[in-house]
Every structure is written in structure tokens, then in C-alpha cells.
Design a protein around this motif. Structure first.
Motif, PDB file in Angstrom:
ATOM      1  N   ALA A 163       0.842  -1.204   0.000  1.00 22.30           N
ATOM      2  CA  ALA A 163       0.000   0.000   0.000  1.00 22.30           C
ATOM      3  C   ALA A 163       0.873   1.248   0.000  1.00 22.30           C
ATOM      4  CB  ALA A 163      -0.932   0.005   1.215  1.00 22.30           C
ATOM      5  N   SER A 164       0.413   2.295  -0.659  1.00 20.30           N
ATOM      6  CA  SER A 164       1.224   3.502  -0.847  1.00 20.30           C
ATOM      7  C   SER A 164       1.685   4.103   0.469  1.00 20.30           C
ATOM      8  CB  SER A 164       0.429   4.542  -1.646  1.00 20.30           C
ATOM      9  OG  SER A 164       0.088   4.041  -2.916  1.00 20.30           O
ATOM     10  N   GLU A 165       0.783   4.213   1.434  1.00 13.78           N
ATOM     11  CA  GLU A 165       1.144   4.827   2.715  1.00 13.78           C
ATOM     12  C   GLU A 165       2.173   3.975   3.456  1.00 13.78           C
ATOM     13  OE1 GLU A 165      -1.012   6.924   6.593  1.00 13.78           O
ATOM     14  OE2 GLU A 165      -2.188   6.250   4.877  1.00 13.78           O
ATOM     15  N   SER A 166       2.008   2.655   3.413  1.00 15.19           N
ATOM     16  CA  SER A 166       2.979   1.768   4.054  1.00 15.19           C
ATOM     17  C   SER A 166       4.323   1.843   3.349  1.00 15.19           C
ATOM     18  CB  SER A 166       2.458   0.328   4.039  1.00 15.19           C
ATOM     19  OG  SER A 166       1.249   0.221   4.753  1.00 15.19           O
ATOM     20  N   GLN A 167       4.306   1.948   2.025  1.00 16.60           N
ATOM     21  CA  GLN A 167       5.544   2.058   1.264  1.00 16.60           C
ATOM     22  C   GLN A 167       6.301   3.336   1.607  1.00 16.60           C
ATOM     23  OE1 GLN A 167       7.338   0.228  -1.419  1.00 16.60           O
ATOM     24  NE2 GLN A 167       6.354  -1.295  -0.096  1.00 16.60           N
ATOM     25  N   ARG A 168       5.566   4.415   1.850  1.00 15.45           N
ATOM     26  CA  ARG A 168       6.230   5.671   2.241  1.00 15.45           C
ATOM     27  C   ARG A 168       6.917   5.516   3.593  1.00 15.45           C
ATOM     28  NH1 ARG A 168       1.578   8.068  -0.013  1.00 15.45           N
ATOM     29  NH2 ARG A 168       0.639   8.384   2.046  1.00 15.45           N
ATOM     30  N   ILE A 169       6.277   4.793   4.499  1.00 19.74           N
ATOM     31  CA  ILE A 169       6.896   4.555   5.812  1.00 19.74           C
ATOM     32  C   ILE A 169       8.171   3.735   5.649  1.00 19.74           C
ATOM     33  CG2 ILE A 169       6.602   3.356   8.017  1.00 19.74           C
ATOM     34  CD1 ILE A 169       3.604   4.051   7.827  1.00 19.74           C
ATOM     35  N   ILE A 170       8.092   2.672   4.865  1.00 23.17           N
ATOM     36  CA  ILE A 170       9.268   1.823   4.633  1.00 23.17           C
ATOM     37  C   ILE A 170      10.361   2.628   3.946  1.00 23.17           C
ATOM     38  CG2 ILE A 170      10.109  -0.205   3.393  1.00 23.17           C
ATOM     39  CD1 ILE A 170       7.294  -1.430   3.818  1.00 23.17           C
ATOM     40  N   GLY A 171       9.964   3.497   2.999  1.00 19.25           N
ATOM     41  CA  GLY A 171      10.936   4.336   2.302  1.00 19.25           C
ATOM     42  C   GLY A 171      11.662   5.278   3.241  1.00 19.25           C
ATOM     43  N   ARG A 172      10.957   5.799   4.242  1.00 14.92           N
ATOM     44  CA  ARG A 172      11.598   6.689   5.223  1.00 14.92           C
ATOM     45  C   ARG A 172      12.626   5.922   6.055  1.00 14.92           C
ATOM     46  NH1 ARG A 172       6.847   9.827   8.314  1.00 14.92           N
ATOM     47  NH2 ARG A 172       8.613  10.947   9.271  1.00 14.92           N
ATOM     48  N   LEU A 173      12.331   4.649   6.328  1.00 15.42           N
ATOM     49  CA  LEU A 173      13.247   3.842   7.126  1.00 15.42           C
ATOM     50  C   LEU A 173      14.417   3.305   6.306  1.00 15.42           C
ATOM     51  CD1 LEU A 173      10.630   1.822   9.212  1.00 15.42           C
ATOM     52  CD2 LEU A 173      12.029   3.726   9.994  1.00 15.42           C
ATOM     53  N   LYS A 174      14.254   3.310   4.984  1.00 12.85           N
ATOM     54  CA  LYS A 174      15.327   2.856   4.087  1.00 12.85           C
ATOM     55  C   LYS A 174      15.775   4.014   3.205  1.00 12.85           C
ATOM     56  CE  LYS A 174      14.334  -2.087   3.610  1.00 12.85           C
ATOM     57  NZ  LYS A 174      14.015  -3.159   2.644  1.00 12.85           N
ATOM     58  N   GLY A 175      15.981   5.156   3.794  1.00 11.33           N
ATOM     59  CA  GLY A 175      16.314   6.358   3.037  1.00 11.33           C
ATOM     60  C   GLY A 175      17.671   6.288   2.381  1.00 11.33           C
ATOM     61  N   GLU A 176      17.866   7.162   1.382  1.00 11.21           N
ATOM     62  CA  GLU A 176      19.138   7.204   0.662  1.00 11.21           C
ATOM     63  C   GLU A 176      20.268   7.701   1.559  1.00 11.21           C
ATOM     64  OE1 GLU A 176      18.606   9.568  -2.785  1.00 11.21           O
ATOM     65  OE2 GLU A 176      17.193   8.193  -3.753  1.00 11.21           O
ATOM     66  N   GLN A 177      19.939   8.551   2.529  1.00 13.39           N
ATOM     67  CA  GLN A 177      20.979   9.117   3.392  1.00 13.39           C
ATOM     68  C   GLN A 177      21.386   8.177   4.525  1.00 13.39           C
ATOM     69  OE1 GLN A 177      19.481  12.873   4.727  1.00 13.39           O
ATOM     70  NE2 GLN A 177      19.947  13.906   2.803  1.00 13.39           N
ATOM     71  N   GLY A 178      20.606   7.138   4.749  1.00 13.91           N
ATOM     72  CA  GLY A 178      20.950   6.216   5.819  1.00 13.91           C
ATOM     73  C   GLY A 178      19.833   5.233   6.076  1.00 13.91           C
ATOM     74  N   ASP A 179      20.196   4.025   6.436  1.00  7.90           N
ATOM     75  CA  ASP A 179      19.232   2.964   6.697  1.00  7.90           C
ATOM     76  C   ASP A 179      18.976   2.900   8.204  1.00  7.90           C
ATOM     77  OD1 ASP A 179      18.631   0.029   7.473  1.00  7.90           O
ATOM     78  OD2 ASP A 179      18.156   0.135   5.327  1.00  7.90           O
ATOM     79  N   ALA A 180      17.699   2.976   8.589  1.00  7.38           N
ATOM     80  CA  ALA A 180      17.355   3.007  10.013  1.00  7.38           C
ATOM     81  C   ALA A 180      17.776   1.727  10.716  1.00  7.38           C
ATOM     82  CB  ALA A 180      15.859   3.239  10.175  1.00  7.38           C
ATOM     83  N   LEU A 181      17.531   0.574  10.090  1.00  5.87           N
ATOM     84  CA  LEU A 181      17.877  -0.691  10.722  1.00  5.87           C
ATOM     85  C   LEU A 181      19.386  -0.801  10.928  1.00  5.87           C
ATOM     86  CD1 LEU A 181      16.979  -3.406  11.814  1.00  5.87           C
ATOM     87  CD2 LEU A 181      17.101  -4.331   9.484  1.00  5.87           C
ATOM     88  N   GLU A 182      20.138  -0.436   9.903  1.00  2.31           N
ATOM     89  CA  GLU A 182      21.599  -0.472  10.016  1.00  2.31           C
ATOM     90  C   GLU A 182      22.077   0.475  11.114  1.00  2.31           C
ATOM     91  OE1 GLU A 182      25.500   0.877   7.372  1.00  2.31           O
ATOM     92  OE2 GLU A 182      23.561   0.581   6.383  1.00  2.31           O
ATOM     93  N   SER A 183      21.488   1.667  11.154  1.00  5.70           N
ATOM     94  CA  SER A 183      21.887   2.662  12.139  1.00  5.70           C
ATOM     95  C   SER A 183      21.620   2.189  13.563  1.00  5.70           C
ATOM     96  CB  SER A 183      21.132   3.968  11.886  1.00  5.70           C
ATOM     97  OG  SER A 183      21.197   4.820  13.007  1.00  5.70           O
ATOM     98  N   PHE A 184      20.386   1.742  13.823  1.00 10.04           N
ATOM     99  CA  PHE A 184      20.031   1.330  15.176  1.00 10.04           C
ATOM    100  C   PHE A 184      20.739   0.041  15.579  1.00 10.04           C
ATOM    101  CE2 PHE A 184      16.295   4.180  14.627  1.00 10.04           C
ATOM    102  CZ  PHE A 184      16.493   4.937  15.772  1.00 10.04           C
ATOM    103  N   THR A 185      21.064  -0.811  14.604  1.00  8.85           N
ATOM    104  CA  THR A 185      21.845  -2.012  14.914  1.00  8.85           C
ATOM    105  C   THR A 185      23.246  -1.626  15.370  1.00  8.85           C
ATOM    106  OG1 THR A 185      20.590  -3.312  13.287  1.00  8.85           O
ATOM    107  CG2 THR A 185      22.702  -4.207  14.016  1.00  8.85           C
ATOM    108  N   LYS A 186      23.848  -0.653  14.690  1.00  9.14           N
ATOM    109  CA  LYS A 186      25.161  -0.147  15.115  1.00  9.14           C
ATOM    110  C   LYS A 186      25.081   0.432  16.524  1.00  9.14           C
ATOM    111  CE  LYS A 186      27.161   1.105  10.612  1.00  9.14           C
ATOM    112  NZ  LYS A 186      27.620   2.252   9.768  1.00  9.14           N
TER     113      LYS A 186
END
Length: 627
Positions: A289-312
């Protein structure tokens, strides 16, 4: 259909209960294994020391120690599995309670309640058994705030996309339950995470490169000296002196930064671990869904990946947690300058990712809100998606559900078989239509259903504007602002009487309507705090004034004389009523019809009370006659 939901939840809870029982039995075996292997390891060491049988018992002891460590790890893993399954079971048990009308397992949002808000106080949006209490499943404070804000501002811009996201997520029951399980023991305080990360300021070391070089050279030098001391090339006292000197320098230079970072670790350690799991769950959800995709896109942004960041960050906090052991800290600092490296890694993480953390947390909060809305939809299978009219200036465009045909229509609210969301199977449905800038005077006896009907319109409209399902067979509405006045309260601490509070609320209403392109007002008894004639004249004056503003209104009243405004302004005012039938008892139909109510019940009901009181008295008892 709700029975199907109930059966599903009961089945899932039963499966989890059986699995938890098996895991607990396995846990008992692990405890026995740990005691046995640890005891055998000690016995083997004792046997090795007390007998002269070579290294056999030492090997056995080492083997038992390895077995103990493996069993211990399996025991911890099994305990974690029990916790996870218990949390999942709690999710299903809470939903079973919801279907039974018990909402105590969910936050009620009482802290968001505001009597001065345009509509939430009157519409029972916050508080015990409120709309928020029924919808809310949020597991983060940010998600709770986001849901409350949505209900308070009707702020969904693209309602069709919101409906799409809720529909898709409602079908992903396993995903939603896994997400909710993470918050069963404690709500994640997202504002705390933000404040901690932003509140830590590490001193920048002068000459960062020089500090790195010095730490590397000092560590290498120490190990060279230790090696030479072991080889008897240098005195061991030099190596020992170097160890204590290196620890002292590292401790002195990094203790302030380490202490601040360690405070952060203690305040957000468990919450951050959960947050990493939530981000991983969202980014790997496969939602389209478009709204869910926007949320995922924010967490996988070009400037940094949220999962990678918080894992570090999680790894950094793990290191800080280990440093909490004084012996471990002495050894790691003395031999590897660990405090220097761990605080340096934290500074680097802040510089690289901190500016994005707020956006990532908002994205998780957004998803948290959607999970609540989707769970509400799943639990209410008979509710439907509203058809939303998009306003364009003083006209509107309705989006046809078939071929996307657009045609101009007046601002409108149209409902068929609409019911109040709180009443369930007891609800009586009604059809009703609101036309642009028209006023609907609703009369009827006490307890006939007027106030409930007003809230039925208001609450369903709020649900529709948030993209959630509504309780009707058909519901179509444009984008109004909403203002109600149904539950005015006095404030003796501020010297505000009930009547004064009513006047202030009406003034607030007028000011609100002047600043909105169009407003739907819902009023229950204008000017209740004055006498009948004054109330009628004041109500007429108010409606004469408000009808000149871009307003559509529903007004419930006991004052039948107010219905005469439909005779004076038939093009704008319309009469509807909830009629009752009086015979031996009062019969309530709770059905709205055109016209003015004919029957009132106050005198009838009070007369019955008096007669019952008289009949209950002994024959000798007489009322005081005043003689």
C-alpha cells in the motif's frame, strides 16, 4: 462475523498456551542439566586434584563445563521463547477482552482529553470506554500521540490511500500480532529515546587523528613490553607500570563521555533492542500500500538505513553495558584503551545518523498508528469504508467508485443504516442526509435517542476522516471542519458558572466557524442554563446569526417552539424527531423521522414514580396537606 474473530483468537490463545506449557517443561530439564553438568565439572576438578590419574578428570571437567555453557545458552533461548509466546498470547487475550466489551488492556488516552477542544470532549474520543480506548493498540508513546493527533485534527490528507493501507494491514494478522507483542510488557517511550540521544554531548578531542594514533601506538607498545617481560628481556615492573598508567590516562580522558553514554545505555538499552526488532519487522513486511511504502521508504532512506543505524547503536550500547563491570572495564581500558574507542564510535554514530533519528521514529510511530487502525478494522468486519468527497473551493468533487467519474455536488453527509460504534448489536440504525448550509432541528423526549444520534453522526464522521471504517451500510461525506457543544461544564475555580461556560463555548464556536471554509456544528440544547423563554429567544438569535456563516448544523432540543424556524426559513431549516409512544409504559423506537415530536415523557415518568411511592406506603400514612 465477530464470532469468527472470537473463535480465531481463542484458537490462537489455546495453541500458544499449549506451546508455553511444553517450553516450561523443557525449561525444567535445562535447569536439571545445568545443575548436573556444573556439579560434575566441580567433581572432576576435585578428583583431578585429589588423585593421581593424569589429565583424564581434567578433560572430563572441561567437557562438563562446555556442556554446562551450551545447556545454559539453550536455557536462556528457551526462556526468551517463553516470553515471546506469552506476549503473543497476551495480544490475543486482549482482543478477546475487546470483543467482550472490556477495553482495560488498552490505553484510554485520558491525558489527551480537553474540554475546550472543538469536538473530542463531546464525542467521547478520549477517556475510559472512549473511541481512542477502543481503537488504541499502540506500543510506542509516539504512536499513541500520532493516533490522538489524527483523531483531534482529522488530519489524513489522502483518505483513499489510508483506507488501502488499513485494508492491507488488517489482512496481515500475523504481522500485526508480532508487532503488538513487542509492547505487551512496556510501552516504548520514543520521546525518551530522542531526548537521550540529543542530550548527550561528547567533548571533541583536540586532534582526533592524533588521539587515534596515540591509542594505537600505546596499545602496541604495551603488548611489546609485555612480550619482552615474559621473555625476561625487560623487568615485569615496567609492563605493570605501563598497564596502570595506560588505564589512568584512558580513564581520565574519557570518563565524562563514557559516563554520559553509559547513562544513555541504561535509560534506553531494552527499548532500543525492541526498536531494532520493530524496524526490522516493518522493513521486511512486504506491504505494498502507498502509505505503508512511504513509511518503509523513510526507514530505508538514501541518506541512511534506520535498521543499520540502530543495529550499530545497539552494538555500541552492548559494549557500554559490558563496561559496567569494573574488572572488565579495567582490563579492557588497560590493555586496549576501550573507553576511548567506544566513546569515539558513539560520537561517530551521532554525527552520521542523529539528524535522521527523529524522522525514523516518526515513521515507526506512523506505522504503530496504522496497526491500531487495522486491528480495529479486523475486529469490526461489518463496518465499511466511507466514500469521501474532495472539496474544491465552495464546491466539491465526488469520486465515483466505479470508473472514477467526477461530477460537482454540494458539500454533503449522507448515511444509510448508520449506528453508533459503541452500541454493537443493540444499536438501532437510521438513515440521514445533511445538505450544505442547512440546519436540522431534532426534537424528542428524554432518553429518546437525540444525543446518541448526534454522537453517531459525529463519531462516524471522525472515523471516516481518519480513513477508518464507519458503522453504516453506506456513508458519504465531504471534508467539513467539526465543532460540537453537548457537554458544557462550569469551572468554579475560575469563577465560571454553567451559563457563562455555555456563552464562552458558543463564542468559541462562532470564532471557529469564521476561520473555516465550512463547518459541521453539532449542538445539544443551546443555552440550557437559563429559563425557557430566554433560552428560546437566545437560541433563535444564535441560529439567525450562525446561518449567515458557512455552516451546516444539527441541533437537538426539547424546546418545540424552536422548530418554528423551519416555517420561517423552509429553504434552510428542517424538523426531525425521535417519537415515543405512551401507554402503560413508554416505548422508545430510537428511529428518526421527519416532523416535530408530539409526546414528551418527563411528566409521565415522574407521575409513575409518585404513584409507585403512594402505593408503597402503608394505608395509615397520609401526605402532609398543609393544614
Amino acid at each position: 462475523m465477530k464470532e469468527e474473530r472470537r473463535s480465531f483468537y481463542e484458537q490462537q490463545a489455546g495453541i500458544l498456551t499449549a506451546e508455553i506449557r511444553k517450553l516450561r517443561k523443557r525449561n525444567t530439564g535445562f535447569v536439571v542439566g545445568e545443575l548436573l553438568t556444573f556439579g560434575l565439572a566441580i567433581a572432576a576438578v576435585v578428583a583431578y586434584v585429589s588423585t593421581d590419574t593424569g589429565y583424564t578428570f581434567l578433560y572430563i571437567g572441561a567437557l562438563m563445563l562446555v556442556a554446562y555453557i551450551l545447556i545454559r545458552r539453550a536455557d536462556i533461548s528457551n526462556a526468551n521463547r517463553i516470553t515471546q509466546q506469552e506476549d503473543m498470547r497476551s495480544v490475543y487475550q486482549n482482543e478477546l477482552a475487546y470483543l467482550s466489551g472490556d477495553f482495560n488492556g488498552f490505553g484510554d488516552g485520558a491525558s489527551y482529553s480537553d474540554p475546550q477542544h472543538p469536538y473530542t470532549f463531546d464525542m467521547d474520543i478520549f477517556g475510559r470506554d472512549s473511541l481512542f480506548n477502543r481503537v488504541n493498540r499502540t506500543i510506542t508513546s509516539g504512536g499513541s500521540d500520532r493516533l490522538a493527533k489524527e483523531l483531534m485534527t482529522l488530519g489524513c490528507e489522502n483518505i483513499q490511500q489510508r483506507q488501502e493501507a488499513i485494508r492491507e494491514l488488517a489482512e496481515q494478522e500475523t504481522l500485526r500480532s508480532r508487532f503488538l507483542a513487542y509492547g505487551q510488557r512496556k510501552t516504548i517511550n520514543t520521546s525518551e529515546i530522542l531526548s537521550v540521544l540529543h542530550g548527550i554531548e561528547h567533548p571533541t578531542h583536540t586532534g582526533e587523528g592524533l588521539g587515534v594514533g596515540a591509542a594505537i601506538l600505546s596499545t602496541i607498545g604495551l603488548w611489546i613490553v609485555i612480550t619482552l617481560a615474559i621473555a625476561d628481556v625487560l623487568p615485569s615492573s615496567i609492563a605493570l607500570l605501563w598497564v596502570f598508567l595506560q588505564f589512568g590516562i584512558v580513564f581520565a580522558m574519557n570518563n565524562t563521555a563514557f559516563r554520559q553514554a553509559n547513562i544513555a545505555a541504561n535509560r534506553m538499552y531494552k527499548e532500543l533492542r525492541t526498536y531494532v526488532s520493530l524496524i526490522e519487522l516493518i522493513t521486511e513486511s512486504g506491504l505494498t500500500a502507498s502509505e505503508s511504502q512511504r513509511i518503509i521508504g523513510r526507514l530505508k532512506g538514501e541518506q541512511g538505513d534506520a535498521l543499520e543505524s540502530f543495529t550499530k547503536l545497539q552494538r555500541i550500547l552492548d559494549g557500554l553495558d559490558r563496561q559496567g563491570n569494573p574488572l572488565y572495564r579495567f582490563l579492557s581500558d588497560a590493555f586496549f584503551c576501550y573507553d576511548f574507542w567506544i566513546t569515539r564510535r558513539f560520537r561517530q554514530w551521532q554525527g552520521e545518523y542523529l539528524h535522521q533519528v527523529k524522522d525514523w521514529i516518526e515513521a515507526v510511530s506512523h506505522f504503530d498508528m496504522l496497526v491500531s487502525m487495522a486491528t480495529f478494522r479486523y475486529n469490526e468486519p461489518t463496518a465499511i469504508d466511507a466514500e469521501i468527497i474532495e472539496n474544491q473551493g465552495d464546491r466539491s468533487l465526488i469520486y465515483g467508485s466505479a470508473v472514477g467519474i467526477k461530477r460537482p455536488v454540494p458539500l454533503i453527509l449522507e448515511a444509510q443504516a448508520i449506528t453508533h460504534p459503541f452500541l454493537g448489536e443493540r444499536a438501532v440504525s437510521n438513515d440521514f442526509t445533511l445538505q450544505d448550509s442547512h440546519y436540522y432541528i431534532i426534537t424528542g423526549a428524554n432518553m429518546a435517542g437525540k444525543s446518541t444520534f448526534l454522537r453517531t453522526i459525529g463519531v462516524n464522521y471522525i472515523l471516516a476522516r481518519c480513513g477508518m471504517p464507519v458503522f453504516a451500510k453506506h456513508f458519504r461525506a465531504s471534508r467539513f471542519a467539526l465543532f460540537s457543544s453537548m457537554r458544557t461544564t462550569d469551572d468554579l475555580t475560575q469563577g465560571i458558572s454553567y451559563f457563562n461556560a455555555e456563552l464562552l463555548r458558543l463564542q468559541q464556536l462562532i470564532d471557529f466557524c469564521r476561520n473555516q471554509p465550512h463547518t459541521l456544528i453539532i449542538l445539544d440544547e443551546i443555552l440550557k442554563g437559563t429559563n425557557s423563554l430566554d433560552k428560546l429567544n437566545g437560541s433563535r438569535l444564535f441560529l439567525e446569526h450562525i446561518r449567515q456563516l458557512p455552516v451546516t448544523g444539527i441541533i437537538a432540543t426539547h424546546d418545540l417552539a424552536l422548530s418554528k424556524m423551519a416555517d420561517e426559513h423552509p429553504d434552510r431549516f428542517h424538523n426531525y424527531c425521535f417519537e415515543i409512544e405512551l401507554s402503560d409504559n413508554v416505548t422508545y423506537t430510537y428511529k428518526i423521522t421527519e416532523g416535530v415530536a408530539r409526546n414528551q415523557n418527563a411528566t409521565f415518568l415522574l407521575k409513575n414514580i409518585v404513584l409507585r411511592e403512594i402505593n408503597a406506603r402503608p394505608p395509615s400514612t397520609k401526605f402532609y396537606s398543609g393544614e
